[in-house]
Design a protein around this motif. Structure first.
Motif, PDB file in Angstrom:
ATOM      1  N   MET A   1       0.850  -1.116  -0.197  1.00  0.00           N
ATOM      2  CA  MET A   1      -0.011   0.169   0.226  1.00  0.00           C
ATOM      3  C   MET A   1       0.986   1.138  -0.209  1.00  0.00           C
ATOM      4  N   ASP A   2       0.696   1.998  -1.101  1.00  0.00           N
ATOM      5  CA  ASP A   2       1.703   3.249  -1.051  1.00  0.00           C
ATOM      6  C   ASP A   2       0.859   4.406  -0.277  1.00  0.00           C
ATOM      7  N   PHE A   3       1.665   5.462   0.006  1.00  0.00           N
ATOM      8  CA  PHE A   3       1.171   6.410   0.374  1.00  0.00           C
ATOM      9  C   PHE A   3      -0.421   7.181   0.150  1.00  0.00           C
ATOM     10  N   ASN A   4      -0.544   7.165  -1.141  1.00  0.00           N
ATOM     11  CA  ASN A   4      -1.772   7.627  -1.819  1.00  0.00           C
ATOM     12  C   ASN A   4      -2.859   6.685  -1.353  1.00  0.00           C
ATOM     13  N   ASP A   5      -2.547   5.211  -1.548  1.00  0.00           N
ATOM     14  CA  ASP A   5      -3.486   4.470  -0.927  1.00  0.00           C
ATOM     15  C   ASP A   5      -3.903   4.460   0.373  1.00  0.00           C
ATOM     16  N   LEU A   6      -2.929   4.540   1.392  1.00  0.00           N
ATOM     17  CA  LEU A   6      -3.190   4.854   2.632  1.00  0.00           C
ATOM     18  C   LEU A   6      -3.994   6.091   3.102  1.00  0.00           C
ATOM     19  N   LYS A   7      -3.580   7.199   2.220  1.00  0.00           N
ATOM     20  CA  LYS A   7      -4.635   8.395   2.546  1.00  0.00           C
ATOM     21  C   LYS A   7      -5.904   8.154   1.870  1.00  0.00           C
ATOM     22  N   ALA A   8      -6.201   7.346   0.940  1.00  0.00           N
ATOM     23  CA  ALA A   8      -7.634   7.361   0.421  1.00  0.00           C
ATOM     24  C   ALA A   8      -8.250   6.250   1.287  1.00  0.00           C
ATOM     25  N   PHE A   9      -7.602   5.120   1.752  1.00  0.00           N
ATOM     26  CA  PHE A   9      -8.158   4.374   2.664  1.00  0.00           C
ATOM     27  C   PHE A   9      -8.476   4.914   3.862  1.00  0.00           C
ATOM     28  N   ALA A  10      -7.650   5.769   4.481  1.00  0.00           N
ATOM     29  CA  ALA A  10      -7.943   6.428   6.090  1.00  0.00           C
ATOM     30  C   ALA A  10      -9.318   7.462   5.463  1.00  0.00           C
ATOM     31  N   ALA A  11      -9.482   7.998   4.416  1.00  0.00           N
ATOM     32  CA  ALA A  11     -10.417   8.859   4.416  1.00  0.00           C
ATOM     33  C   ALA A  11     -11.868   8.415   4.118  1.00  0.00           C
ATOM     34  N   ASN A  12     -11.779   7.102   3.542  1.00  0.00           N
ATOM     35  CA  ASN A  12     -13.064   6.221   3.214  1.00  0.00           C
ATOM     36  C   ASN A  12     -13.448   5.038   4.178  1.00  0.00           C
ATOM     37  N   HIS A  13     -12.773   4.871   5.312  1.00  0.00           N
ATOM     38  CA  HIS A  13     -12.755   3.840   6.321  1.00  0.00           C
ATOM     39  C   HIS A  13     -12.555   4.224   7.704  1.00  0.00           C
ATOM     40  N   ASP A  14     -13.126   3.781   8.434  1.00  0.00           N
ATOM     41  CA  ASP A  14     -12.860   4.095  10.091  1.00  0.00           C
ATOM     42  C   ASP A  14     -12.635   2.616  10.899  1.00  0.00           C
ATOM     43  N   ASN A  15     -12.774   1.567  10.382  1.00  0.00           N
ATOM     44  CA  ASN A  15     -12.561   0.217  11.006  1.00  0.00           C
ATOM     45  C   ASN A  15     -11.327  -0.397  10.731  1.00  0.00           C
ATOM     46  N   TYR A  16     -10.117   0.412  11.066  1.00  0.00           N
ATOM     47  CA  TYR A  16      -8.889  -0.143  10.677  1.00  0.00           C
ATOM     48  C   TYR A  16      -7.647  -0.079  11.840  1.00  0.00           C
ATOM     49  N   GLU A  17      -6.550  -0.428  11.812  1.00  0.00           N
ATOM     50  CA  GLU A  17      -5.640  -0.442  12.895  1.00  0.00           C
ATOM     51  C   GLU A  17      -4.281   0.070  12.118  1.00  0.00           C
ATOM     52  N   ILE A  18      -3.834   1.212  12.533  1.00  0.00           N
ATOM     53  CA  ILE A  18      -2.209   1.257  11.929  1.00  0.00           C
ATOM     54  C   ILE A  18      -1.276   0.829  13.086  1.00  0.00           C
ATOM     55  N   ARG A  19      -0.165   0.284  12.583  1.00  0.00           N
ATOM     56  CA  ARG A  19       0.947  -0.083  13.635  1.00  0.00           C
ATOM     57  C   ARG A  19       2.055   0.488  13.112  1.00  0.00           C
ATOM     58  N   VAL A  20       2.984   0.958  14.141  1.00  0.00           N
ATOM     59  CA  VAL A  20       4.159   1.342  13.769  1.00  0.00           C
ATOM     60  C   VAL A  20       5.277   0.413  14.630  1.00  0.00           C
ATOM     61  N   ILE A  21       6.008  -0.434  13.584  1.00  0.00           N
ATOM     62  CA  ILE A  21       6.630  -1.675  14.043  1.00  0.00           C
ATOM     63  C   ILE A  21       8.187  -1.215  14.118  1.00  0.00           C
ATOM     64  N   THR A  22       8.654  -1.505  15.277  1.00  0.00           N
ATOM     65  CA  THR A  22      10.104  -1.472  15.293  1.00  0.00           C
ATOM     66  C   THR A  22      10.673  -3.034  16.025  1.00  0.00           C
ATOM     67  N   HIS A  23      11.971  -3.002  15.669  1.00  0.00           N
ATOM     68  CA  HIS A  23      12.797  -4.238  16.262  1.00  0.00           C
ATOM     69  C   HIS A  23      13.426  -3.621  17.511  1.00  0.00           C
ATOM     70  N   ALA A  24      13.447  -4.672  18.613  1.00  0.00           N
ATOM     71  CA  ALA A  24      14.399  -4.352  19.721  1.00  0.00           C
ATOM     72  C   ALA A  24      15.710  -3.762  19.323  1.00  0.00           C
ATOM     73  N   GLY A  25      16.169  -2.777  19.808  1.00  0.00           N
ATOM     74  CA  GLY A  25      17.653  -2.429  19.614  1.00  0.00           C
ATOM     75  C   GLY A  25      17.655  -1.519  18.184  1.00  0.00           C
ATOM     76  N   SER A  26      16.527  -1.399  17.537  1.00  0.00           N
ATOM     77  CA  SER A  26      16.695  -0.676  16.119  1.00  0.00           C
ATOM     78  C   SER A  26      15.997   0.563  16.463  1.00  0.00           C
ATOM     79  N   HIS A  27      16.522   1.597  15.417  1.00  0.00           N
ATOM     80  CA  HIS A  27      16.010   2.939  15.294  1.00  0.00           C
ATOM     81  C   HIS A  27      15.257   2.761  14.094  1.00  0.00           C
ATOM     82  N   CYS A  28      14.685   1.837  13.211  1.00  0.00           N
ATOM     83  CA  CYS A  28      14.084   1.886  12.228  1.00  0.00           C
ATOM     84  C   CYS A  28      12.615   1.637  12.321  1.00  0.00           C
TER      85      CYS A  28
END
Length: 100
Positions: A1-28
């Protein structure tokens, strides 16, 4: 899902979850959307997963998409090392709400 798809999805839906995933010891950080059917989609750019170097960069990108709430999920490799299945989607053990 690219940025424009994410923006369109968020504008048209309200039942979703966004996760920011990181790995232990990582700054990515990577951004994942789980839709109402349970399908997971990584945020991509030119079909490759986007890797952010700071939470501030994640916040700015999500705010531009109209998203103001997400969960920070830290993937801890301990479970995989000892032979258990990773449980980073478990809401009570490893997710922290983010509001920006």
């Amino acid at each position: 899902m690219d940025f424009n798809d994410l923006k369109a999805f968020a504008a048209n839906h309200d039942n979703y979850e966004i996760r920011v995933i990181t790995h232990a010891g990582s700054h990515c950080y990577q951004v994942e959307l789980e839709d109402m059917e349970g399908a997971r989609h990584l945020l991509t750019r030119r079909t490759k997963p986007v890797v952010f170097r700071s939470l501030e960069d994640v916040y700015l990108e999500l705010q531009r998409a109209g998203i103001h709430r997400a969960f920070l999920v830290q993937h801890v490799p301990h479970d995989e090392v000892v032979g258990r299945e990773a449980h980073y989607q478990d809401p009570l053990t490893s997710r922290m709400p983010l509001v920006f």
